[in-house]
Enzyme design. Sequence first.
Site, PDB file in Angstrom:
ATOM      1  N   HIS A   9      -0.834  10.536  -3.675  1.00  0.00           N
ATOM      2  CA  HIS A   9      -0.248  11.300  -2.568  1.00  0.00           C
ATOM      3  C   HIS A   9       0.688  12.426  -3.025  1.00  0.00           C
ATOM      4  CE1 HIS A   9       2.726   8.582  -3.983  1.00  0.00           C
ATOM      5  NE2 HIS A   9       3.649   9.230  -3.289  1.00  0.00           N
ATOM      6  N   ASP A  10       0.917  12.542  -4.325  1.00  0.00           N
ATOM      7  CA  ASP A  10       1.794  13.604  -4.839  1.00  0.00           C
ATOM      8  C   ASP A  10       1.006  14.701  -5.540  1.00  0.00           C
ATOM      9  OD1 ASP A  10       4.156  12.341  -4.035  1.00  0.00           O
ATOM     10  OD2 ASP A  10       4.303  11.206  -5.912  1.00  0.00           O
ATOM     11  N   GLU A  17       6.401   3.757 -11.586  1.00  0.00           N
ATOM     12  CA  GLU A  17       6.135   5.194 -11.645  1.00  0.00           C
ATOM     13  C   GLU A  17       7.118   5.790 -12.631  1.00  0.00           C
ATOM     14  OE1 GLU A  17       5.908   9.178  -8.853  1.00  0.00           O
ATOM     15  OE2 GLU A  17       7.513   7.752  -8.589  1.00  0.00           O
ATOM     16  N   ASP A  58       8.887   3.015  -7.333  1.00  0.00           N
ATOM     17  CA  ASP A  58       9.025   4.463  -7.288  1.00  0.00           C
ATOM     18  C   ASP A  58      10.034   4.952  -8.334  1.00  0.00           C
ATOM     19  OD1 ASP A  58       8.366   6.832  -5.498  1.00  0.00           O
ATOM     20  OD2 ASP A  58      10.549   6.892  -5.325  1.00  0.00           O
ATOM     21  N   ASP A  88       5.301  -0.354  -1.798  1.00  0.00           N
ATOM     22  CA  ASP A  88       6.015   0.683  -2.515  1.00  0.00           C
ATOM     23  C   ASP A  88       7.520   0.414  -2.404  1.00  0.00           C
ATOM     24  OD1 ASP A  88       6.512   3.206  -3.701  1.00  0.00           O
ATOM     25  OD2 ASP A  88       4.732   4.017  -2.701  1.00  0.00           O
TER      26      ASP A  88
END
Length: 551
Positions: A323-324, A249, A196, A96
Site C-alpha cells: 500500500h506504500d 517493517e 509498522d 498491523d
Amino acid sequence: MQKLGSKVIYQIYPKSFFDSNGDGIGDLRGIIQKIDYLKQLNVDMIWFNPFFVSPQKDNGYDIADYKRIDPRFGTMADFEELVAKLKEINVGVMLDMVLNHCSTEHEWFQKALAGDKKYQKFFYLRKGKDGQLPNNWQSKFGGPAWEKFGDSDYYYLHLYAPSQADLDWHNPEVRKELAGVVNFWRAKGVHGFRFDVINVTGKDELLADSTDPIEEKHLYTDTPVVQDYLKELNRNSFGQDEDSVTVGEMSSTTIANSIAYTKPEDHELSMVFTFHHLKTDYKDGEKWTKAPFDFMSLKQILLGWQEEIAQGGGWQALFWNNHDQPWALNRFGDTGKYRVKSAQMLGMAMQLMRGTPFIYMGEELGMIDPDYHSMDDYVDIEAKNAYKMLLDKGYQADEAFAIVHSKARDNSRVPMHWDDSKYAGFSTVTPWLLPTDQDRINVKKELSEGHIFSFYQDLIKLRKSEALIQDGMIKGLLKDDPQIFAYERTLNGQRLLVLCNFYAKSRQLDLPASWVGQTGRVLLANDACAWTEVPTRAEIAPYEAICFKAE
Ligand code: GLC
Ligand code: CA
C-alpha cells in the site's frame, strides 16, 4: 516453530477491498463477502492494514484507539466473524501494529496535553533551543519532525505526520502498554502481526542534531536497543504462541540487522520487510524523481540480500507491492502489450526466492497505476506534500505532477477492480479513490479468461509442493547479464533453476555452465519452454520466465 517457507501471505487494504454498505469505503463485511475469492488463491494468512479507530490523517496509521474497530470499517462482531470464517478455510489473520507512534487524538496524547505527567512521559516532549526547534530532524512526510505541544514551551516529536506523535519506547510503561495491545488481539485468535516502522523505535536518547540527512537516520534507525525491545515484546506477547508469524517493517535497514532481527535463536521476529530493491527507480536516492529502474542494481540488491541473509540464517518477506508503493508492473514490467507476461514473470522472479511471499490485493490481476490527470484525484498526505515540495523546488506543474503520478502511494490504494462497471464493482457510490482501467483489468474477466490469477495459483501450489522452494539455499546466477534475472535453489542434492527475462526483447543466452546438459523438467513457465535438458544456448522470449528442476 512455524514453517515459514511453506506459507504465502495476502495483503488486504480494507479501505479499498470491497464496500458492503455503499458509503464508498471498503469494510470488514465486504471482506467477509469475498471469502470465496480469497479461498481460490490458497494463501495461508491475510495481513490487514489498520482498521482501528483513527482520524485517518494517514489512512489509519494514526491510531486513536488500538483496541477498537473504526466504525467506518465495521464492528468487533464483524471482526470476530471474519476471523472465524477465515479459520474455516485455514487462513490466519495478521494485524498491523503501528506502535512507533499514535494519533494525537489518542487518549494518551490527550491526557498528556491536559497535563498528566504519566502520559507526558509517553512521548518525546522537549523544549526548543534558542528559539529553534529541539533538533533539526525532518519528518519523513516533509517538513520538521517537531510540532508545538499545545500552548506550552514544549514540542513533540513526529517522524511521520504531525498527527502521528512518536511514543517514547525508552519508557518501560509504554512498552508494557504496547505488549498489552498485541495480547489483546492474540486473545481474539490473531496469530500474525506486522510491526509498522519498528526499527525506528530506539531513538538516540539525547535526540542530537544531525549533520546530514543520511547520518540523521542513524540517530533513530536500527539502534542496538531495538533488538532488546523486540526480544522483550516477543517474550511478553506473541513469543508465547507457537503459531505466531511476525514481520517487521524495517525502514532503511542493513543485511546484518535483518539477520539479527530474524535469526530464530534470538527470538525477535519471523521476518522483515526491506525496501532497497524498491529504490532502484529513484534518481540519486531521491524518491520524488522519475527514472527508469536500474536492472543491474535491482538484481544485485535482490540476490545479494538473499544470499547473505540465507547464509546468516535470517528470513525475508518477499514482495513487489504494498500500500506504500506504486504498482510493480509500472516500474519493472510492462503495462501494455506484455502486461500479462511481465506480471507472470515478476511473480515467478519474486516468489521462488527464499523467504515468505506477500501478494498485495490486485497483484494477482496485474493491476496498474491509475490514469489520473489532476492532483485533485490524490488523497494521500505524502503525495500532496511532495507536490508542493516539488513546486517549491522550481519544477513546472506538469513535471511535478508526472513525478507524483509515478510515485504516489495512492497508486496501489485504488479500489480493487471486481468488474468493469463505473466503480469497478467495488461500491455502488463514488469511492474514496477512483478506479481507472477496470474495463480491461478486473476479477470477473481475469477469472474467466485471464492468465495471471491462474499463474499465481500455480506459483503458490509449487511453493507448497517443493521443499526446495520452501527451504533451499539460494545462489544468484548470470550476475552480469543485462537482461536476465537468474538464480538456483538447492537442498539435499536437489536443484532448481529460475530464469526470468526482465525486458520486452528476446535474448540469446549462454546457459550457466553448471546447468548445461542437466536433465530434468520445467515445473512452470509462461512461454513455450519444455526443456528436458538444459541447452548450451537458448533464446529467451520477451518477459519469459522458466522454472526448471533437475531430475
Ligand atoms: C509505514 C506504513 C505507511 C505509514 C507509515 C507511518 O511505512 O506502511 O503506510 O504511512 O508507516 O505509520
Ligand atoms: Ca463501507
